[in-house]
Design an enzyme around this catalytic site. Structure first.
Site, PDB file in Angstrom:
ATOM      1  N   HIS A  84      -7.422   6.714  -9.978  1.00  0.00           N
ATOM      2  CA  HIS A  84      -7.657   8.067  -9.265  1.00  0.00           C
ATOM      3  C   HIS A  84      -6.666   8.282  -8.230  1.00  0.00           C
ATOM      4  O   HIS A  84      -5.832   7.581  -7.776  1.00  0.00           O
ATOM      5  CB  HIS A  84      -8.972   8.133  -8.655  1.00  0.00           C
ATOM      6  CG  HIS A  84     -10.050   8.055  -9.832  1.00  0.00           C
ATOM      7  ND1 HIS A  84     -10.450   6.788 -10.099  1.00  0.00           N
ATOM      8  CD2 HIS A  84     -10.648   9.197 -10.410  1.00  0.00           C
ATOM      9  CE1 HIS A  84     -11.696   7.026 -11.192  1.00  0.00           C
ATOM     10  NE2 HIS A  84     -11.738   8.239 -11.235  1.00  0.00           N
ATOM     11  N   CYS A 122      -4.465   5.568  -6.457  1.00  0.00           N
ATOM     12  CA  CYS A 122      -5.139   4.718  -6.355  1.00  0.00           C
ATOM     13  C   CYS A 122      -5.380   3.976  -7.974  1.00  0.00           C
ATOM     14  O   CYS A 122      -6.214   4.489  -8.508  1.00  0.00           O
ATOM     15  CB  CYS A 122      -6.680   4.815  -5.491  1.00  0.00           C
ATOM     16  SG  CYS A 122      -7.459   3.290  -5.108  1.00  0.00           S
ATOM     17  N   HIS A 149      -6.562   4.790 -19.070  1.00  0.00           N
ATOM     18  CA  HIS A 149      -7.303   5.002 -17.681  1.00  0.00           C
ATOM     19  C   HIS A 149      -6.465   4.218 -16.463  1.00  0.00           C
ATOM     20  O   HIS A 149      -6.306   2.991 -16.901  1.00  0.00           O
ATOM     21  CB  HIS A 149      -8.852   4.816 -17.639  1.00  0.00           C
ATOM     22  CG  HIS A 149      -9.341   4.929 -16.202  1.00  0.00           C
ATOM     23  ND1 HIS A 149      -9.615   5.999 -15.474  1.00  0.00           N
ATOM     24  CD2 HIS A 149      -9.654   3.802 -15.431  1.00  0.00           C
ATOM     25  CE1 HIS A 149     -10.144   5.662 -14.129  1.00  0.00           C
ATOM     26  NE2 HIS A 149      -9.960   4.514 -14.288  1.00  0.00           N
ATOM     27  N   ASP A 198      -5.192  11.796   0.695  1.00  0.00           N
ATOM     28  CA  ASP A 198      -4.984  11.047   1.791  1.00  0.00           C
ATOM     29  C   ASP A 198      -3.967  10.118   2.009  1.00  0.00           C
ATOM     30  O   ASP A 198      -3.945   9.225   2.947  1.00  0.00           O
ATOM     31  CB  ASP A 198      -6.505  10.684   2.100  1.00  0.00           C
ATOM     32  CG  ASP A 198      -6.799   9.353   0.999  1.00  0.00           C
ATOM     33  OD1 ASP A 198      -6.166   9.211   0.261  1.00  0.00           O
ATOM     34  OD2 ASP A 198      -7.831   8.729   1.315  1.00  0.00           O
ATOM     35  N   ARG A 216      -2.409   9.671  -2.812  1.00  0.00           N
ATOM     36  CA  ARG A 216      -2.640   8.252  -2.600  1.00  0.00           C
ATOM     37  C   ARG A 216      -3.052   8.166  -4.086  1.00  0.00           C
ATOM     38  O   ARG A 216      -4.178   8.298  -4.645  1.00  0.00           O
ATOM     39  CB  ARG A 216      -3.467   7.731  -1.879  1.00  0.00           C
ATOM     40  CG  ARG A 216      -4.057   6.195  -1.998  1.00  0.00           C
ATOM     41  CD  ARG A 216      -5.043   5.615  -1.137  1.00  0.00           C
ATOM     42  NE  ARG A 216      -6.165   6.453  -0.736  1.00  0.00           N
ATOM     43  CZ  ARG A 216      -7.257   6.243  -1.337  1.00  0.00           C
ATOM     44  NH1 ARG A 216      -7.484   5.018  -2.070  1.00  0.00           N
ATOM     45  NH2 ARG A 216      -8.396   7.025  -0.937  1.00  0.00           N
ATOM     46  N   CYS A 250      -7.361  -0.136   0.694  1.00  0.00           N
ATOM     47  CA  CYS A 250      -8.495  -0.034  -0.041  1.00  0.00           C
ATOM     48  C   CYS A 250      -8.712  -1.250  -1.061  1.00  0.00           C
ATOM     49  O   CYS A 250      -9.857  -1.179  -1.685  1.00  0.00           O
ATOM     50  CB  CYS A 250      -8.364   1.250  -0.581  1.00  0.00           C
ATOM     51  SG  CYS A 250      -6.979   1.469  -1.975  1.00  0.00           S
TER      52      CYS A 250
END
Length: 136
Positions: A102, A116, A99, A106, A114, A62
């Protein structure tokens, strides 16, 4: 002790500040850790809290660093994110509220998750027991 926005702006790069304090997202395949495979710990760039181990990192394709689990559940906080016309689960540092990215369902076995995470929200601490290779 919490830092002020002014203190964060002095300590962080522009992208680190935008990602961690304003919940921005770095472009895929641009962060320093998306294709980083050294052994060690990934820590919060704002407060140095240990967040992820390299042993849980995997290539999700990704363009962002992806992990199957946090270092421990106390390291992060998850909350509903309904921005950009989507419903996602945002991941934040539990210590300083930075932050991070996310989490999605999957990911690989055994967690199926995951995480990410933006490279700009992380710094890396190599394992101290790894010795540099020497040419003989």
């Amino acid at each position: 002790m919490k830092k002020t926005d002014r203190e964060y702006k002095k300590e962080l790069s522009e992208i680190e500040y935008r990602v961690t304090r304003e919940a921005a997202t770095e472009r895929p395949f641009t962060g320093k850790f998306w294709d980083h495979w050294d052994e060690g710990k990934y820590r919060c760039v704002c407060c140095d809290t240990p967040l992820f181990l390299s042993s849980t990192k995997f290539d999700a394709g990704c363009g962002w660093p992806s992990y199957s689990a946090p270092l421990n559940n106390a390291a992060i906080v998850e909350q509903k994110d309904m921005t950009h016309g989507m419903i996602r689960t945002e991941v934040r540092c539990s210590h300083c509220d930075a932050h991070l990215g996310h989490v999605f369902d999957d990911g690989p076995w055994p967690t199926g998750l995951r995480y990410c995470i933006n490279s700009a929200s992380l710094k890396f601490e190599p394992n101290s027991n790894i010795k540099p290779s020497s040419d003989k």
